[in-house]
Enzyme design. Structure first.
Site, PDB file in Angstrom:
ATOM      1  N   ASN A 196      21.189  -4.194  47.525  1.00 41.54           N
ATOM      2  CA  ASN A 196      22.118  -3.116  47.036  1.00 41.54           C
ATOM      3  C   ASN A 196      21.470  -1.816  46.788  1.00 41.54           C
ATOM      4  OD1 ASN A 196      24.342  -1.494  45.751  1.00 41.54           O
ATOM      5  ND2 ASN A 196      24.048  -2.377  44.090  1.00 41.54           N
ATOM      6  N   TRP A 197      21.722  -0.981  48.140  1.00 37.21           N
ATOM      7  CA  TRP A 197      20.906   0.376  47.874  1.00 37.21           C
ATOM      8  C   TRP A 197      21.368   1.340  46.744  1.00 37.21           C
ATOM      9  CZ3 TRP A 197      19.675   1.787  53.817  1.00 37.21           C
ATOM     10  CH2 TRP A 197      18.867   0.993  54.418  1.00 37.21           C
ATOM     11  N   LYS A 198      22.659   1.202  46.277  1.00 35.95           N
ATOM     12  CA  LYS A 198      23.312   1.986  45.403  1.00 35.95           C
ATOM     13  C   LYS A 198      23.299   3.334  46.083  1.00 35.95           C
ATOM     14  CE  LYS A 198      21.263  -0.694  41.619  1.00 35.95           C
ATOM     15  NZ  LYS A 198      21.459  -0.820  40.217  1.00 35.95           N
ATOM     16  N   HIS A 204      30.975  -4.036  41.279  1.00 39.37           N
ATOM     17  CA  HIS A 204      29.488  -3.868  40.423  1.00 39.37           C
ATOM     18  C   HIS A 204      29.940  -3.320  39.330  1.00 39.37           C
ATOM     19  CE1 HIS A 204      25.546  -2.540  39.829  1.00 39.37           C
ATOM     20  NE2 HIS A 204      24.964  -3.403  40.717  1.00 39.37           N
ATOM     21  N   GLU A 249      25.382 -10.790  37.350  1.00 42.01           N
ATOM     22  CA  GLU A 249      24.473  -9.657  37.158  1.00 42.01           C
ATOM     23  C   GLU A 249      24.837  -9.294  35.517  1.00 42.01           C
ATOM     24  OE1 GLU A 249      23.352  -7.617  41.021  1.00 42.01           O
ATOM     25  OE2 GLU A 249      24.960  -6.477  39.965  1.00 42.01           O
ATOM     26  N   SER A 276      17.078  -7.021  37.847  1.00 51.78           N
ATOM     27  CA  SER A 276      15.822  -6.812  38.115  1.00 51.78           C
ATOM     28  C   SER A 276      15.141  -8.060  38.857  1.00 51.78           C
ATOM     29  CB  SER A 276      14.966  -6.623  36.596  1.00 51.78           C
ATOM     30  OG  SER A 276      15.866  -5.527  36.097  1.00 51.78           O
ATOM     31  N   GLY A 298      18.511  -4.616  43.338  1.00 50.04           N
ATOM     32  CA  GLY A 298      19.057  -3.347  43.609  1.00 50.04           C
ATOM     33  C   GLY A 298      17.722  -2.653  43.919  1.00 50.04           C
ATOM     34  N   GLY A 299      16.769  -2.135  42.890  1.00 52.18           N
ATOM     35  CA  GLY A 299      15.534  -1.390  43.200  1.00 52.18           C
ATOM     36  C   GLY A 299      14.717  -1.755  44.203  1.00 52.18           C
TER      37      GLY A 299
HETATM   38  C1  PEP Z   1      22.044  -4.346  41.466  1.00 54.98           C
HETATM   39  O1  PEP Z   1      21.978  -3.106  41.643  1.00 54.98           O
HETATM   40  O2  PEP Z   1      23.001  -5.129  41.635  1.00 54.98           O
HETATM   41  C2  PEP Z   1      20.806  -4.841  40.596  1.00 54.98           C
HETATM   42  C3  PEP Z   1      20.904  -6.286  40.370  1.00 54.98           C
HETATM   43  O3  PEP Z   1      19.836  -3.768  40.350  1.00 54.98           O
HETATM   44  P1  PEP Z   1      18.365  -4.026  40.043  1.00 54.98           P
HETATM   45  O4  PEP Z   1      17.968  -5.018  40.874  1.00 54.98           O
HETATM   46  O5  PEP Z   1      17.562  -2.936  40.290  1.00 54.98           O
HETATM   47  O6  PEP Z   1      18.214  -4.589  38.576  1.00 54.98           O
END
Ligand code: PEP
Length: 249
Positions: free
Chosen positions: A10-12, A95, A167, A213, A234-235
């Site tokens: 998920n590039w956000k 989300h 999540e 994470s 995400g990140g």
């Molecule tokens: C997300 O954006 O769905 C997510 C889980 O982010 P991260 O992996 O950065 O916690």
């Protein structure tokens, strides 16, 4: 039958179209695998260049949101048909960032779920509790409501193809991953909820991801859990590390 893993980035709100193509070209050789579906969920403006850049690879393109109407006076929104025409196969719905900042509710998520199925797009429906809810002991009640309302009117055959991303909000972008036990417990609870709504076969078929994470160091243990069928990342999906997450074994 074993469920196929699905690992989605998920590039956000990151990556201009130019940067997006560069990132795809960097990640493409790193995310090659026969063992999991690999999806890049990208900002709307990046969808067309990314769809072009992933051609001939094992990467599928996903959107991060979608509107639930077909077309019309909804300035700024993107319709399911637009996504399909651009090559999108998956869409992230509900989300927690959209719920928190853009007034997404279980009801709007449900409308979007129904529309996504109507157009042959696979939804990745997000659910997850706040830290306060976890501390109050209402995690599963809260998530069951998100799942039950999100899936209203969805048929068993449709649900079998869906993806749910668990999540925990307190784990998103915080570097604070849920423990393997916490993640598995909730994912198993979600599968039980699907079984109650539909039946055993649907619960066995639906894919449930963990997100929050996920990184190259914790992916293997999380994805080895019986009810965790991959991750929403995400990140770490913006870095070469995403290749290690995809090839976590
Ligand atoms: C997300 O954006 O769905 C997510 C889980 O982010 P991260 O992996 O950065 O916690």
């Amino acid at each position: 039958m074993a469920r196929r893993k699905i690992i989605a980035g998920n590039w956000k709100m990151n990556m201009t179209p130019t940067q997006a193509v560069e990132l795809v070209n960097t990640l493409k050789p790193l995310v090659v695998t026969d063992e999991a579906d690999v999806v890049f969920c990208v900002p709307a403006i990046d969808i067309i260049p990314v769809a072009e850049a992933v051609k001939g690879s094992n990467i599928e393109v996903g959107a991060e949101n979608m509107y639930f109407e077909e077309s019309g006076a909804y300035t700024g929104e993107i319709s399911p048909a637009m996504l399909v025409d651009a090559g999108v196969k998956y869409v992230v719905l509900g989300h927690s960032e959209r719920r928190e900042y853009f007034a997404e509710t279980n009801e709007t998520v449900n409308k979007k779920m129904l529309k996504a199925f109507e157009h042959g797009i696979t939804p990745i429906m997000c659910c997850g509790e706040t830290l306060e809810q976890r501390e109050q002991g209402v995690t599963m009640d809260f998530i069951r409501q998100q799942v039950k309302v999100g899936f209203l009117g969805v048929t068993a055959d449709q649900a079998k193809t869906a993806v749910i991303a668990y999540e925990p909000i307190w784990a998103i972008g915080t570097g604070k991953t849920a423990t393997t036990e916490q993640a598995e417990e909730v994912c198993a609870g979600i599968r039980q909820c699907i079984k109650e709504i539909y039946d055993e076969a649907t619960a066995e078929a639906i894919r449930i991801q963990y997100g929050g994470s996920v990184n190259a160091g914790n992916a293997a243990e999380l994805f080895a859990q019986p009810d965790i069928d991959g991750g929403l990342v995400g990140g770490a999906s913006l870095k070469p590390d995403f290749g290690k997450i995809v090839n976590y074994k």
